[in-house]
Design an enzyme around this catalytic site. Structure first.
Site, PDB file in Angstrom:
ATOM      1  N   THR A  97       0.833  -1.214   0.000  1.00  0.00           N
ATOM      2  CA  THR A  97       0.000   0.000   0.000  1.00  0.00           C
ATOM      3  C   THR A  97       0.862   1.256   0.000  1.00  0.00           C
ATOM      4  N   GLY A 136       2.549  -2.905   8.395  1.00  0.00           N
ATOM      5  CA  GLY A 136       2.798  -3.184   9.804  1.00  0.00           C
ATOM      6  C   GLY A 136       4.251  -3.594  10.014  1.00  0.00           C
ATOM      7  N   GLU A 380      -6.205  -5.679   4.219  1.00  0.00           N
ATOM      8  CA  GLU A 380      -6.258  -6.904   3.414  1.00  0.00           C
ATOM      9  C   GLU A 380      -7.418  -6.883   2.446  1.00  0.00           C
TER      10      GLU A 380
HETATM   11  C1  LIG Z   1       0.117 -16.621  11.694  1.00  0.00           C
HETATM   12  C2  LIG Z   1      -1.292 -16.543  11.149  1.00  0.00           C
HETATM   13  C3  LIG Z   1      -1.598 -15.104  10.761  1.00  0.00           C
HETATM   14  C4  LIG Z   1      -2.994 -15.027  10.193  1.00  0.00           C
HETATM   15  C5  LIG Z   1      -3.259 -13.662   9.578  1.00  0.00           C
HETATM   16  C6  LIG Z   1      -3.607 -12.673  10.646  1.00  0.00           C
HETATM   17  C7  LIG Z   1      -3.590 -11.273  10.110  1.00  0.00           C
HETATM   18  C8  LIG Z   1      -3.538 -10.362  11.259  1.00  0.00           C
HETATM   19  C9  LIG Z   1      -3.885  -8.953  10.969  1.00  0.00           C
HETATM   20  C10 LIG Z   1      -2.995  -8.357   9.944  1.00  0.00           C
HETATM   21  C11 LIG Z   1      -3.103  -6.883   9.937  1.00  0.00           C
HETATM   22  C12 LIG Z   1      -2.879  -6.217   8.816  1.00  0.00           C
HETATM   23  C13 LIG Z   1      -2.438  -6.921   7.576  1.00  0.00           C
HETATM   24  C14 LIG Z   1      -2.825  -6.111   6.395  1.00  0.00           C
HETATM   25  C15 LIG Z   1      -2.130  -6.237   5.266  1.00  0.00           C
HETATM   26  C16 LIG Z   1      -2.595  -5.522   4.080  1.00  0.00           C
HETATM   27  O1  LIG Z   1      -3.529  -4.755   4.103  1.00  0.00           O
HETATM   28  S1  LIG Z   1      -1.712  -5.919   2.681  1.00  0.00           S
HETATM   29  C17 LIG Z   1      -2.455  -4.957   1.411  1.00  0.00           C
HETATM   30  C18 LIG Z   1      -3.835  -5.473   1.059  1.00  0.00           C
HETATM   31  N1  LIG Z   1      -4.255  -4.845  -0.139  1.00  0.00           N
HETATM   32  C19 LIG Z   1      -5.261  -5.332  -0.885  1.00  0.00           C
HETATM   33  O2  LIG Z   1      -5.924  -6.277  -0.533  1.00  0.00           O
HETATM   34  C20 LIG Z   1      -5.472  -4.642  -2.221  1.00  0.00           C
HETATM   35  C21 LIG Z   1      -6.844  -4.923  -2.760  1.00  0.00           C
HETATM   36  N2  LIG Z   1      -6.860  -4.701  -4.206  1.00  0.00           N
HETATM   37  C22 LIG Z   1      -6.683  -5.752  -5.075  1.00  0.00           C
HETATM   38  O3  LIG Z   1      -6.479  -6.878  -4.684  1.00  0.00           O
HETATM   39  C23 LIG Z   1      -6.776  -5.460  -6.556  1.00  0.00           C
HETATM   40  O4  LIG Z   1      -6.443  -4.118  -6.808  1.00  0.00           O
HETATM   41  C24 LIG Z   1      -8.201  -5.715  -7.105  1.00  0.00           C
HETATM   42  C25 LIG Z   1      -8.504  -7.180  -6.968  1.00  0.00           C
HETATM   43  C26 LIG Z   1      -9.210  -4.903  -6.347  1.00  0.00           C
HETATM   44  C27 LIG Z   1      -8.275  -5.291  -8.556  1.00  0.00           C
HETATM   45  O5  LIG Z   1      -7.332  -6.062  -9.248  1.00  0.00           O
HETATM   46  P1  LIG Z   1      -7.007  -5.668 -10.762  1.00  0.00           P
HETATM   47  O6  LIG Z   1      -5.962  -6.577 -11.252  1.00  0.00           O
HETATM   48  O7  LIG Z   1      -6.771  -4.219 -10.844  1.00  0.00           O
HETATM   49  O8  LIG Z   1      -8.303  -5.848 -11.541  1.00  0.00           O
HETATM   50  P2  LIG Z   1      -9.487  -6.765 -11.783  1.00  0.00           P
HETATM   51  O9  LIG Z   1      -9.784  -6.513 -13.206  1.00  0.00           O
HETATM   52  O10 LIG Z   1     -10.562  -6.503 -10.781  1.00  0.00           O
HETATM   53  O11 LIG Z   1      -8.964  -8.286 -11.587  1.00  0.00           O
HETATM   54  C28 LIG Z   1      -8.334  -8.911 -12.662  1.00  0.00           C
HETATM   55  C29 LIG Z   1      -8.560 -10.395 -12.544  1.00  0.00           C
HETATM   56  O12 LIG Z   1      -7.763 -10.854 -11.440  1.00  0.00           O
HETATM   57  C30 LIG Z   1      -8.569 -11.556 -10.549  1.00  0.00           C
HETATM   58  N3  LIG Z   1      -8.030 -11.328  -9.206  1.00  0.00           N
HETATM   59  C31 LIG Z   1      -7.966 -10.160  -8.543  1.00  0.00           C
HETATM   60  N4  LIG Z   1      -7.412 -10.344  -7.337  1.00  0.00           N
HETATM   61  C32 LIG Z   1      -7.098 -11.651  -7.238  1.00  0.00           C
HETATM   62  C33 LIG Z   1      -6.509 -12.468  -6.215  1.00  0.00           C
HETATM   63  N5  LIG Z   1      -6.127 -11.955  -5.043  1.00  0.00           N
HETATM   64  N6  LIG Z   1      -6.336 -13.771  -6.479  1.00  0.00           N
HETATM   65  C34 LIG Z   1      -6.734 -14.284  -7.650  1.00  0.00           C
HETATM   66  N7  LIG Z   1      -7.322 -13.589  -8.690  1.00  0.00           N
HETATM   67  C35 LIG Z   1      -7.489 -12.282  -8.448  1.00  0.00           C
HETATM   68  C36 LIG Z   1      -9.943 -10.980 -10.702  1.00  0.00           C
HETATM   69  O13 LIG Z   1     -10.931 -11.873 -10.218  1.00  0.00           O
HETATM   70  C37 LIG Z   1      -9.986 -10.789 -12.202  1.00  0.00           C
HETATM   71  O14 LIG Z   1     -10.227 -12.056 -12.769  1.00  0.00           O
HETATM   72  P3  LIG Z   1     -11.207 -12.190 -14.030  1.00  0.00           P
HETATM   73  O15 LIG Z   1     -11.121 -13.628 -14.404  1.00  0.00           O
HETATM   74  O16 LIG Z   1     -10.663 -11.232 -15.055  1.00  0.00           O
HETATM   75  O17 LIG Z   1     -12.562 -11.780 -13.537  1.00  0.00           O
HETATM   76  C1  LIG Z   2      -4.526  -1.550  10.513  1.00  0.00           C
HETATM   77  C2  LIG Z   2      -4.049  -1.583   9.085  1.00  0.00           C
HETATM   78  C3  LIG Z   2      -2.964  -2.373   8.746  1.00  0.00           C
HETATM   79  C4  LIG Z   2      -2.496  -2.402   7.437  1.00  0.00           C
HETATM   80  N1  LIG Z   2      -1.399  -3.165   7.132  1.00  0.00           N
HETATM   81  C5  LIG Z   2      -0.920  -3.142   5.865  1.00  0.00           C
HETATM   82  C6  LIG Z   2       0.254  -3.879   5.527  1.00  0.00           C
HETATM   83  O1  LIG Z   2       0.857  -4.536   6.386  1.00  0.00           O
HETATM   84  N2  LIG Z   2       0.729  -3.829   4.261  1.00  0.00           N
HETATM   85  C7  LIG Z   2       0.085  -3.093   3.282  1.00  0.00           C
HETATM   86  O2  LIG Z   2       0.547  -3.074   2.133  1.00  0.00           O
HETATM   87  N3  LIG Z   2      -1.047  -2.385   3.558  1.00  0.00           N
HETATM   88  C8  LIG Z   2      -1.547  -2.389   4.830  1.00  0.00           C
HETATM   89  N4  LIG Z   2      -2.686  -1.678   5.125  1.00  0.00           N
HETATM   90  C9  LIG Z   2      -3.299  -0.859   4.083  1.00  0.00           C
HETATM   91  C10 LIG Z   2      -4.590  -1.488   3.589  1.00  0.00           C
HETATM   92  O3  LIG Z   2      -4.334  -2.621   2.840  1.00  0.00           O
HETATM   93  C11 LIG Z   2      -5.353  -0.437   2.756  1.00  0.00           C
HETATM   94  O4  LIG Z   2      -5.712   0.629   3.600  1.00  0.00           O
HETATM   95  C12 LIG Z   2      -6.602  -1.072   2.151  1.00  0.00           C
HETATM   96  O5  LIG Z   2      -6.230  -1.944   1.113  1.00  0.00           O
HETATM   97  C13 LIG Z   2      -7.601  -0.025   1.629  1.00  0.00           C
HETATM   98  O6  LIG Z   2      -7.016   0.734   0.616  1.00  0.00           O
HETATM   99  P1  LIG Z   2      -7.068   2.335   0.719  1.00  0.00           P
HETATM  100  O7  LIG Z   2      -6.577   2.717   2.043  1.00  0.00           O
HETATM  101  O8  LIG Z   2      -6.418   2.870  -0.498  1.00  0.00           O
HETATM  102  O9  LIG Z   2      -8.625   2.687   0.662  1.00  0.00           O
HETATM  103  P2  LIG Z   2      -9.415   3.267  -0.600  1.00  0.00           P
HETATM  104  O10 LIG Z   2      -9.492   2.224  -1.630  1.00  0.00           O
HETATM  105  O11 LIG Z   2      -8.871   4.587  -0.955  1.00  0.00           O
HETATM  106  O12 LIG Z   2     -10.878   3.401   0.062  1.00  0.00           O
HETATM  107  C14 LIG Z   2     -11.539   4.636   0.169  1.00  0.00           C
HETATM  108  C15 LIG Z   2     -12.988   4.432  -0.285  1.00  0.00           C
HETATM  109  O13 LIG Z   2     -12.993   4.202  -1.695  1.00  0.00           O
HETATM  110  C16 LIG Z   2     -13.839   3.103  -1.995  1.00  0.00           C
HETATM  111  N5  LIG Z   2     -13.391   2.433  -3.225  1.00  0.00           N
HETATM  112  C17 LIG Z   2     -12.112   2.227  -3.603  1.00  0.00           C
HETATM  113  N6  LIG Z   2     -12.068   1.551  -4.758  1.00  0.00           N
HETATM  114  C18 LIG Z   2     -13.356   1.316  -5.126  1.00  0.00           C
HETATM  115  C19 LIG Z   2     -13.982   0.651  -6.216  1.00  0.00           C
HETATM  116  N7  LIG Z   2     -13.258   0.086  -7.208  1.00  0.00           N
HETATM  117  N8  LIG Z   2     -15.345   0.584  -6.244  1.00  0.00           N
HETATM  118  C20 LIG Z   2     -16.083   1.131  -5.242  1.00  0.00           C
HETATM  119  N9  LIG Z   2     -15.550   1.801  -4.194  1.00  0.00           N
HETATM  120  C21 LIG Z   2     -14.207   1.877  -4.132  1.00  0.00           C
HETATM  121  C22 LIG Z   2     -13.674   2.190  -0.789  1.00  0.00           C
HETATM  122  O14 LIG Z   2     -14.785   1.295  -0.686  1.00  0.00           O
HETATM  123  C23 LIG Z   2     -13.649   3.190   0.358  1.00  0.00           C
HETATM  124  O15 LIG Z   2     -14.984   3.478   0.750  1.00  0.00           O
HETATM  125  C24 LIG Z   2      -3.161  -1.630   6.437  1.00  0.00           C
HETATM  126  C25 LIG Z   2      -4.271  -0.850   6.774  1.00  0.00           C
HETATM  127  C26 LIG Z   2      -4.715  -0.818   8.092  1.00  0.00           C
HETATM  128  C27 LIG Z   2      -5.907   0.029   8.433  1.00  0.00           C
END
Ligand SMILES: CCCCCCCCCC/C=C\C/C=C/C(=O)SCCNC(=O)CCNC(=O)[C@H](O)C(C)(C)COP(=O)(O)OP(=O)(O)OC[C@H]1O[C@@H](n2cnc3c(N)ncnc32)[C@H](O)[C@@H]1OP(=O)(O)O
Ligand SMILES: Cc1cc2nc3c(=O)[nH]c(=O)nc-3n(C[C@H](O)[C@H](O)[C@H](O)COP(=O)(O)OP(=O)(O)OC[C@H]3O[C@@H](n4cnc5c(N)ncnc54)[C@H](O)[C@@H]3O)c2cc1C
Length: 627
Positions: A97, A136, A380
């Site tokens: 991110t 994190g 996530e």
């Molecule tokens: C020891 C045990 C531990 C347990 C875990 C405990 C955890 C504890 C708490 C942790 C605290 C914090 C951790 C947080 C970490 C983070 O936040 S990391 C960052 C997370 N960020 C995201 O999740 C980003 C979300 N956005 C996306 O994934 C992509 O941008 C999105 C999917 C929204 C869009 O992808 P695009 O490629 O742009 O576009 P799209 O056209 O929608 O998708 C293309 C195609 O790809 C398929 N697709 C998308 N994502 C996935 C995937 N993850 N896996 C497989 N396939 C995927 C999608 O379905 C499309 O397929 P199609 O066939 O064309 O329809």
């Molecule tokens: C506690 C915490 C821990 C984290 N840890 C990690 C980490 O370890 N590593 C890491 O990489 N990231 C981490 N993150 C970041 C996290 O993954 C992002 O904040 C999360 O993926 C949301 O993305 P954003 O902040 O850009 O929100 P945005 O996407 O900007 O969301 C803002 C608004 O826009 C809307 N929106 C966005 N896209 C669309 C769409 N296509 N259609 C409709 N509405 C939409 C959302 O629904 C939301 O209401 C952490 C976040 C938090 C809060």
């Protein structure tokens, strides 16, 4: 019983103290306390640990960074970095991110440009929005990051790839040249985690630091794809699958334990005017707040177990090169994470609020849980974005269902059997098979309804992407409906196959029915609109839910006691096993730093002149009030 593991009172510590204490305790537990088989801490203590520690450090190191090395690294890269990371000799995080992008990964701006002459990648954040923000363990702990960046070779972009980047010196822990790194400051929760920012300017890494299981760059700059590029998103799928148990089911179970125990002790008001004050748990309104949340703990737990099994089976298939299950797993994990985190976070707040004023005290242990669960709706994968990902898959499947018989979690989309509900009594609506059918029918209709609306818009000339945007709310509802039918269906199956006593199976069946009926009664508009239930049957559904509240009330405390949280784990004056709420609250308050002196000298200096004037007036020496 190890005093090193006992919690100090988190509410009476500063953020920096909590950060340091969490690190001490985590390292002590993982490196001293627990038996290990290689990396994996093993034995019953590990299960206790996941329940016990209120504040971990190295969540991302352990839960994301290390699994990513395994998922994205070649055998050589795993052999190099895994042992170091497993033994905390390097500390890493997952840096994806950015300040400007989190949801839309194709918008990430950090770039890794290949320098053929030196066989290195040059990492840059070209502008402030490209700075990594949120990961994190990154602000003060990590000395490495798994950096997700756009790969560029000879000006051509190849999409997001994973790079191992060292950011701090392994001796001094100082940031390396070109690295600006730090903590992003106070947050709503995760006080003990140093979520950080990372600005990289002309940082050079060896070519070998591109994690190359799925693609590689040869010395001459040739780019080779080696597998399904969607696997690059695999880390997020795995965390979504795993976080349900750890960050949704477990905290909600703790919150329910606290709230139900307190509600059994707290006497407030009368039901029968001629009788004594009642425990608030005797109010049906209170049961209606608490018991469906208790049911959610169990149903989310059963559904999460099924999802973990599905992910495990998929992982074995991926090892054989078969990624065919990935689309369904992605849709299901995205939808489950979004819908259960939404339900869990809302449920934790409902039960906190059900504890009245003392639920607003940090001494209850509830604000800690509620604030932390709120984060599950964002990290996530932001929930709306995840629900739309799930809906994208459902719409595709609904189209396919017109010509093929579907299997897996979407099988019901091609079930054209008569699904009308014949329930005549509220008992009929407590039947698991009836509840499953109702949820399947509602989900099928919700998906078809959203799809039909979009098709009609496109037929009338609306571009598909605009139709999608305008119908987003219907698509999100379809995703929620899909997940609810999955949770109810898997739970009914799980309970039916569970070998346990008849009395326990009865309780679990009642809890499952309560969960399903609470969902029906909370969404009866859909169930009537889609012809699943008549208005009269909706009345029966409400009656069925109220009847279950009455049946479960006598066992409510026993059910939450079965979660088996110790007082040290709960850290709650309201939820302690002995029920001595008021003595514990008073003792807890007296320990607050504010009370370490009788007079708070810093504030007294501002009050003193006015108090002395008041004293003089009251003792007849002073002038009358200025007023
Ligand atoms: C020891 C045990 C531990 C347990 C875990 C405990 C955890 C504890 C708490 C942790 C605290 C914090 C951790 C947080 C970490 C983070 O936040 S990391 C960052 C997370 N960020 C995201 O999740 C980003 C979300 N956005 C996306 O994934 C992509 O941008 C999105 C999917 C929204 C869009 O992808 P695009 O490629 O742009 O576009 P799209 O056209 O929608 O998708 C293309 C195609 O790809 C398929 N697709 C998308 N994502 C996935 C995937 N993850 N896996 C497989 N396939 C995927 C999608 O379905 C499309 O397929 P199609 O066939 O064309 O329809
Ligand atoms: C506690 C915490 C821990 C984290 N840890 C990690 C980490 O370890 N590593 C890491 O990489 N990231 C981490 N993150 C970041 C996290 O993954 C992002 O904040 C999360 O993926 C949301 O993305 P954003 O902040 O850009 O929100 P945005 O996407 O900007 O969301 C803002 C608004 O826009 C809307 N929106 C966005 N896209 C669309 C769409 N296509 N259609 C409709 N509405 C939409 C959302 O629904 C939301 O209401 C952490 C976040 C938090 C809060």
């Amino acid at each position: 019983n190890d005093t090193s593991m006992q919690h100090r009172n988190l509410n009476h510590m500063t953020r920096e103290e909590r950060f340091s204490e969490a690190m001490r305790r985590t390292l002590y537990a993982l490196k001293v306390l627990l038996p290990r088989e290689g990396w994996t801490p093993v034995g019953p203590e590990m299960k206790y640990l996941a329940r016990a520690i209120k504040e971990f450090t190295f969540i991302i190191h352990a839960g994301v960074f290390i699994p990513c090395i395994m998922s994205y690294g070649t055998n050589e890269q795993i052999a190099k970095w895994f042992p170091l990371a497993a033994d905390f000799r390097i500390i890493g995080t997952y840096a994806q991110t950015e300040l400007g992008h989190g949801s839309f990964l194709r918008g990430l701006e950090t770039i890794a440009t290949y320098d053929r002459a030196n066989q290195e990648f040059i990492i840059n954040c070209p502008k402030i929005t490209a700075m990594k923000w949120w990961p994190g363990d990154m602000g003060k702990s990590a000395n490495h990051v798994l950096l997700m960046a756009e790969l560029v070779i000879d000006g051509k972009k190849y999409g997001m790839h994973g790079f191992m980047v060292q950011i701090r010196d392994l001796t001094t822990h100082e940031p390396l040249p070109g690295v600006t790194v730090g903590d992003i400051g106070a947050k709503l929760s995760f006080e003990s985690v140093d979520n950080g920012f990372l600005y990289l300017q002309n940082v050079r890494i060896p070519r070998e630091n591109l994690l190359s299981k799925l693609s590689e760059v040869h010395p001459d700059g040739t780019y080779i794809k080696k597998g399904n590029q969607r696997l690059m998103y695999g880390s997020m799928v795995r965390v979504r699958v795993n976080l349900i148990a750890h960050e949704i089911v477990m905290p909600l179970a703790k919150a329910c334990t606290i709230a139900v125990r307190y509600s059994a002790v707290r006497r407030q008001g009368l039901i029968n005017p001629s009788k004594e004050e009642v425990p608030v748990l005797d109010y049906v309104a209170q049961q209606h707040k608490l018991l469906p949340q208790v049911a959610t703990v169990f149903m989310a737990h059963f559904a999460a177990k099924q999802l973990v099994k599905m992910h495990h089976d998929y992982s074995l298939e991926v090892e054989k090169g078969n990624t065919s299950q990935l689309p369904e797993l992605h849709a299901l994990s995205a939808g489950m994470k979004a819908c259960l985190s939404e339900q869990g976070a809302a449920g934790a707040e409902i039960v906190r609020r059900a504890c009245g004023g003392h639920g607003y005290s940090c001494g209850s242990g509830l604000p800690f849980i509620v604030n932390r669960m709120l984060a599950t709706c964002t990290y996530e994968g932001e929930n709306t974005v995840m629900q739309l990902q799930c809906a994208r898959y459902l719409i595709k499947c609904a189209d396919q269902a017109k010509k093929d018989k579907l299997t897996g979690s979407v099988w019901y989309l091609s079930d054209f059997s008569n699904m009308s509900c014949t329930a005549q009594t509220f008992g009929d609506l407590q039947e698991p098979s009836v509840l499953v059918k109702l949820h399947e029918r509602r989900a099928k209709c919700a998906v078809q309804h959203a799809g039909k609306k979009m098709q009609n818009m496109v037929k009338n000339g609306t571009p598909a992407h605009d139709a999608w945007n305008m119908m987003a709310t219907l698509l999100i509802n379809a995703a929620r409906a899909h997940i609810m039918q999955y949770v109810v269906g898997t739970s009914v199956t799980y309970i039916s196959e569970l070998s346990c006593s008849a009395s326990l199976k009865k309780i679990l069946t009642q809890l499952c029915a309560l969960y399903a009926l609470h969902n029906i009664n909370s969404n009866c508009g859909d169930f009537v609109k889609f012809g699943c239930l008549t208005s009269a049957q909706c009345d029966l559904a409400q009656e069925a839910e109220f009847n279950l509240l009455k049946q479960l009330r006598p066992d409510a405390v026993g059910i939450v006691d079965s979660f088996d949280f110790t007082d040290d784990i709960l850290q709650s004056c309201l939820g302690a096993y002995d029920g001595n709420v008021y003595e514990r609250l008073f003792e807890w308050a007296k320990q607050a730093p504010m009370n370490k002196t009788e007079v708070h000298q810093d504030s007294y200096q501002y009050l003193q002149p006015y108090l002395h004037e008041g004293r003089d007036v009251l003792e007849g020496r002073g002038r009358n009030s200025k007023l």
